[in-house]
Structure formats: structure tokens, C-alpha cells
Design a protein around this motif. Structure first.
Motif, PDB file in Angstrom:
ATOM      1  N   PRO A  29      -0.095  -5.175  -7.516  1.00 30.62           N
ATOM      2  CA  PRO A  29       0.730  -3.756  -7.377  1.00 30.62           C
ATOM      3  C   PRO A  29       0.573  -3.157  -6.039  1.00 30.62           C
ATOM      4  CG  PRO A  29      -1.416  -3.733  -8.672  1.00 30.62           C
ATOM      5  CD  PRO A  29      -1.454  -5.210  -8.305  1.00 30.62           C
ATOM      6  N   ALA A  30      -0.547  -3.527  -5.113  1.00 30.35           N
ATOM      7  CA  ALA A  30      -0.442  -2.655  -3.912  1.00 30.35           C
ATOM      8  C   ALA A  30       0.815  -3.348  -3.129  1.00 30.35           C
ATOM      9  CB  ALA A  30      -1.794  -2.974  -3.192  1.00 30.35           C
ATOM     10  N   ALA A  31       1.314  -4.412  -3.068  1.00 29.71           N
ATOM     11  CA  ALA A  31       2.415  -5.069  -2.467  1.00 29.71           C
ATOM     12  C   ALA A  31       3.819  -4.774  -3.487  1.00 29.71           C
ATOM     13  CB  ALA A  31       2.041  -6.421  -2.061  1.00 29.71           C
ATOM     14  N   SER A  32       3.632  -4.394  -4.358  1.00 32.38           N
ATOM     15  CA  SER A  32       5.078  -4.201  -5.226  1.00 32.38           C
ATOM     16  C   SER A  32       6.038  -3.239  -4.623  1.00 32.38           C
ATOM     17  CB  SER A  32       4.582  -3.545  -6.713  1.00 32.38           C
ATOM     18  OG  SER A  32       5.878  -3.479  -7.287  1.00 32.38           O
ATOM     19  N   GLY A  33       7.255  -3.964  -4.463  1.00 33.42           N
ATOM     20  CA  GLY A  33       8.320  -3.347  -3.688  1.00 33.42           C
ATOM     21  C   GLY A  33       8.507  -3.474  -2.400  1.00 33.42           C
ATOM     22  N   ALA A  34       7.456  -4.054  -1.604  1.00 34.39           N
ATOM     23  CA  ALA A  34       7.739  -4.195  -0.135  1.00 34.39           C
ATOM     24  C   ALA A  34       8.861  -5.277  -0.017  1.00 34.39           C
ATOM     25  CB  ALA A  34       6.440  -4.811   0.229  1.00 34.39           C
ATOM     26  N   PRO A  35       9.697  -4.768   1.216  1.00 31.53           N
ATOM     27  CA  PRO A  35      10.804  -5.778   1.536  1.00 31.53           C
ATOM     28  C   PRO A  35      10.121  -6.966   2.285  1.00 31.53           C
ATOM     29  CG  PRO A  35      10.542  -4.009   3.153  1.00 31.53           C
ATOM     30  CD  PRO A  35       9.312  -3.578   1.982  1.00 31.53           C
ATOM     31  N   ALA A  36      11.220  -7.886   2.183  1.00 30.88           N
ATOM     32  CA  ALA A  36      10.850  -9.298   2.757  1.00 30.88           C
ATOM     33  C   ALA A  36      10.718  -9.419   4.306  1.00 30.88           C
ATOM     34  CB  ALA A  36      11.671 -10.504   2.132  1.00 30.88           C
ATOM     35  N   VAL A  37       9.601  -9.760   5.051  1.00 33.34           N
ATOM     36  CA  VAL A  37       9.876  -9.987   6.165  1.00 33.34           C
ATOM     37  C   VAL A  37      11.112 -10.824   6.760  1.00 33.34           C
ATOM     38  CG1 VAL A  37       8.721 -11.134   8.366  1.00 33.34           C
ATOM     39  CG2 VAL A  37       7.313  -9.995   6.638  1.00 33.34           C
ATOM     40  N   GLY A  38      11.928 -10.101   7.748  1.00 28.32           N
ATOM     41  CA  GLY A  38      13.167 -11.003   8.313  1.00 28.32           C
ATOM     42  C   GLY A  38      14.341 -10.368   7.548  1.00 28.32           C
ATOM     43  N   SER A  39      14.417  -9.605   6.453  1.00 22.11           N
ATOM     44  CA  SER A  39      15.351  -8.781   5.950  1.00 22.11           C
ATOM     45  C   SER A  39      15.756  -7.735   6.770  1.00 22.11           C
ATOM     46  CB  SER A  39      15.065  -8.340   4.633  1.00 22.11           C
ATOM     47  OG  SER A  39      13.847  -7.340   4.623  1.00 22.11           O
ATOM     48  N   CYS A  40      17.395  -7.412   6.724  1.00 18.62           N
ATOM     49  CA  CYS A  40      17.854  -6.437   7.527  1.00 18.62           C
ATOM     50  C   CYS A  40      18.557  -5.314   6.582  1.00 18.62           C
ATOM     51  CB  CYS A  40      18.819  -7.304   8.137  1.00 18.62           C
ATOM     52  SG  CYS A  40      18.416  -8.482   9.521  1.00 18.62           S
ATOM     53  N   PHE A  41      18.547  -4.185   7.440  1.00 12.62           N
ATOM     54  CA  PHE A  41      19.056  -2.878   6.828  1.00 12.62           C
ATOM     55  C   PHE A  41      20.169  -2.319   7.745  1.00 12.62           C
ATOM     56  CE2 PHE A  41      15.119  -4.144   4.777  1.00 12.62           C
ATOM     57  CZ  PHE A  41      15.375  -3.542   3.426  1.00 12.62           C
ATOM     58  N   ALA A  42      20.816  -1.533   7.045  1.00 13.93           N
ATOM     59  CA  ALA A  42      21.975  -0.685   7.878  1.00 13.93           C
ATOM     60  C   ALA A  42      21.227   0.938   7.616  1.00 13.93           C
ATOM     61  CB  ALA A  42      23.140  -0.748   7.386  1.00 13.93           C
ATOM     62  N   PRO A  76      -8.324   0.451   3.545  1.00 18.53           N
ATOM     63  CA  PRO A  76      -9.392   1.584   2.989  1.00 18.53           C
ATOM     64  C   PRO A  76     -10.313   2.334   4.027  1.00 18.53           C
ATOM     65  CG  PRO A  76      -9.543  -0.626   2.146  1.00 18.53           C
ATOM     66  CD  PRO A  76      -8.853  -0.694   3.457  1.00 18.53           C
ATOM     67  N   PRO A  77     -10.592   3.457   3.887  1.00 18.31           N
ATOM     68  CA  PRO A  77     -10.171   4.228   2.666  1.00 18.31           C
ATOM     69  C   PRO A  77      -8.985   5.117   2.587  1.00 18.31           C
ATOM     70  CG  PRO A  77     -11.742   5.440   3.912  1.00 18.31           C
ATOM     71  CD  PRO A  77     -11.284   4.104   5.036  1.00 18.31           C
ATOM     72  N   LEU A  78      -8.284   4.717   3.447  1.00 18.88           N
ATOM     73  CA  LEU A  78      -6.944   5.710   3.584  1.00 18.88           C
ATOM     74  C   LEU A  78      -6.065   5.693   2.456  1.00 18.88           C
ATOM     75  CD1 LEU A  78      -5.275   5.129   7.153  1.00 18.88           C
ATOM     76  CD2 LEU A  78      -6.700   7.203   6.128  1.00 18.88           C
ATOM     77  N   THR A  79      -5.434   6.734   2.202  1.00 16.36           N
ATOM     78  CA  THR A  79      -4.574   6.738   0.642  1.00 16.36           C
ATOM     79  C   THR A  79      -3.369   7.354   1.389  1.00 16.36           C
ATOM     80  OG1 THR A  79      -5.254   8.601  -0.231  1.00 16.36           O
ATOM     81  CG2 THR A  79      -6.351   6.636  -0.901  1.00 16.36           C
ATOM     82  N   TRP A  80      -2.146   7.607   0.561  1.00 23.06           N
ATOM     83  CA  TRP A  80      -0.916   8.132   0.732  1.00 23.06           C
ATOM     84  C   TRP A  80      -1.369   9.848   0.915  1.00 23.06           C
ATOM     85  CZ3 TRP A  80       1.993   5.178   3.473  1.00 23.06           C
ATOM     86  CH2 TRP A  80       2.386   4.009   3.204  1.00 23.06           C
ATOM     87  N   PRO A 124       7.810   7.527  -3.909  1.00 23.48           N
ATOM     88  CA  PRO A 124       6.694   8.014  -4.989  1.00 23.48           C
ATOM     89  C   PRO A 124       6.404   7.063  -6.231  1.00 23.48           C
ATOM     90  CG  PRO A 124       8.232  10.050  -3.956  1.00 23.48           C
ATOM     91  CD  PRO A 124       8.693   8.583  -3.661  1.00 23.48           C
ATOM     92  N   GLY A 125       7.297   6.865  -6.826  1.00 27.08           N
ATOM     93  CA  GLY A 125       6.967   6.030  -8.144  1.00 27.08           C
ATOM     94  C   GLY A 125       6.157   4.786  -7.694  1.00 27.08           C
ATOM     95  N   GLN A 126       6.623   4.169  -6.741  1.00 30.31           N
ATOM     96  CA  GLN A 126       5.714   2.871  -6.252  1.00 30.31           C
ATOM     97  C   GLN A 126       4.303   3.191  -5.669  1.00 30.31           C
ATOM     98  OE1 GLN A 126       8.430   1.733  -3.296  1.00 30.31           O
ATOM     99  NE2 GLN A 126       9.424   0.202  -4.500  1.00 30.31           N
ATOM    100  N   GLN A 127       4.141   4.285  -5.028  1.00 29.62           N
ATOM    101  CA  GLN A 127       2.849   4.995  -4.769  1.00 29.62           C
ATOM    102  C   GLN A 127       1.859   5.272  -6.016  1.00 29.62           C
ATOM    103  OE1 GLN A 127       2.693   8.162  -1.791  1.00 29.62           O
ATOM    104  NE2 GLN A 127       4.585   7.343  -0.600  1.00 29.62           N
ATOM    105  N   ALA A 128       2.624   5.907  -7.022  1.00 25.05           N
ATOM    106  CA  ALA A 128       1.935   6.332  -8.263  1.00 25.05           C
ATOM    107  C   ALA A 128       1.511   4.998  -8.890  1.00 25.05           C
ATOM    108  CB  ALA A 128       2.626   7.035  -9.141  1.00 25.05           C
ATOM    109  N   ALA A 129       2.010   3.765  -8.864  1.00 23.54           N
ATOM    110  CA  ALA A 129       1.856   2.502  -9.451  1.00 23.54           C
ATOM    111  C   ALA A 129       0.805   1.712  -8.612  1.00 23.54           C
ATOM    112  CB  ALA A 129       3.109   1.859  -9.672  1.00 23.54           C
ATOM    113  N   GLY A 130       0.316   2.351  -7.591  1.00 22.77           N
ATOM    114  CA  GLY A 130      -0.682   1.572  -6.873  1.00 22.77           C
ATOM    115  C   GLY A 130      -0.119   0.906  -5.549  1.00 22.77           C
TER     116      GLY A 130
END
Length: 239
Positions: A29-42, A76-80, A124-130
Motif C-alpha cells: 500500500p505504500a507504493a499504491s498509485g505511484a506512476p511507472a518510471v519512464g511514463s510521460c505527462f503533459a 522513516p520517520p517522516l510522514t506526510w 489525500p486519499g492515497q495518503q490516507a490509505a498508507g
């Protein structure tokens, strides 16, 4: 130019906290939602300042302004919930190192480019999920926007394409050479001594005339750690 100061300072002092290639399980869950390395955005210049990126990736063969060069994890121990300054320090340092691994880490060639980094965390939703990930994106900075990136990203060299190379506008703002500009970087070097206005001007007058290609020339400089600074000499252009 904070992005140059941050980039060169990070390179020279060799900062490193937690490796941005930290392995995590796919279902962590700590990695949930992370974009793939190499992906591109506008990404727009306005969106670049947001805490998270609310858009889908685009095909890297299509116009884009940001490419993911790494994903990292808050150590650790940093959090958002920690102070933003602490979070930004961790993400900035790790993301600059990720860019250096992708395009090279020569500080002089870095100053001849417009490469920079931006970074985003979970929403925020992803942060709340860990979720504890952050994404590092390579960009090129123009005077009032992010420029389109070439694909693949060229490594640092003295012959960078205009889409990445450093130029100055008529008002002395840094931009890419693909944008409207009046000066093009011709030479960059380390200079030693105190960074007084007199010393800097004397150094420019001593070195730049022999390294530029036009009678009129310009220069910029940035401080770096230690008794030195980096100076760039610019030839005049008609573009």
C-alpha cells in the motif's frame, strides 16, 4: 535561479538519503498509485507547483513536458504530516540525484542545459490509505512555461538539442534555445575567488571574449559550495 543552485549544489556535495530505487512489493500500500518510471505527462507550469498530479500519463511519442525518472519512498520517520520544508528537502535531493543518473552529473554541462526536476506525492486519499511514494519528473524550464521534452532524454553534452540547451531571452531570463532567445550558452567554467561584483566582472572580461562567437556577449554565474563559482559565457543570437 534556484533550480540551478539546487541542482549543482546537490551534485557537488553528493547528497543522498534513501536510494530512489528502493524496492517495494507491487501490492505494498505504500507504493499504491505511484506512476511507472519512464511514463510521460503533459504538465503545465502551474501544475508543477501542485502537491500531487491529477492526470493520466500520455504516450511519450506525443508532446509532453515531464518524464518520470524515479519513484522514491519517504524514509522513516517522516510522514506526510511533517513540515513541508522537510518533505521538500528529501524529495528535491533524491529527485536531483535521479536526474543525474538519467542524463549525467557534470556540473558544467548541467549549467549549459535547462534540465530541472519536479516531484509529486500521493493525493489525500492515497495518503490516507498508507501511500508513502513520491515521483521524480525530468522537465526543461522555459521563461514562462515548461518546454516540450525530446524522447528519449538526451544526456548532458556540449551539443545538446535546442529543446534542452540553455539560452537567455532579451530580458536575460533563462529559457531553452527552442524558445525565443537572444543569447546562447557557448562556454561554462569553474572560477575561483570571492564572488564580489568586481571579481566576477573581471573574470568574465578575462575569459568570455575568447570563448564566444560574437562581438557582443553576456554572462551569468552561480555560487557553488566551496571557494568557487560557475560562470557561463553567452554568444549573441538573432533568434
Amino acid at each position: 535561479m534556484p533550480r540551478i543552485l539546487g541542482g549543482i549544489a546537490a551534485l557537488l556535495v553528493g547528497v543522498g538519503l534513501v536510494g530512489s530505487g528502493t524496492a517495494v512489493a507491487v501490492d505494498d500500500p505504500a507504493a499504491s498509485g505511484a506512476p511507472a518510471v519512464g511514463s510521460c505527462f503533459a504538465v503545465t507550469a502551474g501544475e508543477a507547483a501542485d502537491a500531487w498530479l491529477d492526470q493520466a500519463p500520455v504516450d511519450c511519442a506525443a508532446p509532453h513536458t515531464a518524464q518520470v525518472v524515479a519513484t522514491g519512498m519517504l524514509p522513516p520517520p517522516l510522514t506526510w504530516d511533517h513540515p513541508q520544508e522537510q518533505l521538500l528537502d528529501v524529495m528535491s535531493e533524491q529527485c536531483w540525484l535521479a536526474l543525474f543518473r538519467k542524463v549525467g552529473r557534470n556540473p558544467l554541462l548541467l549549467l549549459r542545459s535547462q534540465y530541472s526536476v519536479i516531484f509529486f506525492g500521493p493525493d489525500p486519499g492515497q495518503q490516507a490509505a498508507g501511500a508513502r511514494w513520491f515521483s521524480c519528473h525530468a522537465v526543461v524550464a522555459e521563461d514562462d512555461r515548461l518546454g516540450e521534452l525530446p524522447n528519449p532524454l538526451p544526456r548532458l553534452s556540449n551539443r545538446l538539442p535546442d529543446s534542452v540547451a540553455a539560452c537567455l531571452t532579451r530580458k536575460a531570463a533563462h529559457t531553452t534555445c527552442a524558445d525565443a532567445h537572444a543569447w546562447r550558452s557557448s562556454y561554462v567554467f569553474f572560477a575561483r575567488g570571492r564572488t564580489t561584483q568586481r571579481n566576477i566582472r573581471l573574470m568574465a572580461d578575462q575569459i568570455c571574449p575568447g570563448r564566444v562567437t560574437t562581438p557582443r556577449w553576456s554572462f551569468t554565474w552561480v555560487d557553488v559550495p566551496g571557494p568557487a563559482y560557475v560562470m557561463a559565457c553567452y554568444s549573441q543570437t538573432r533568434r
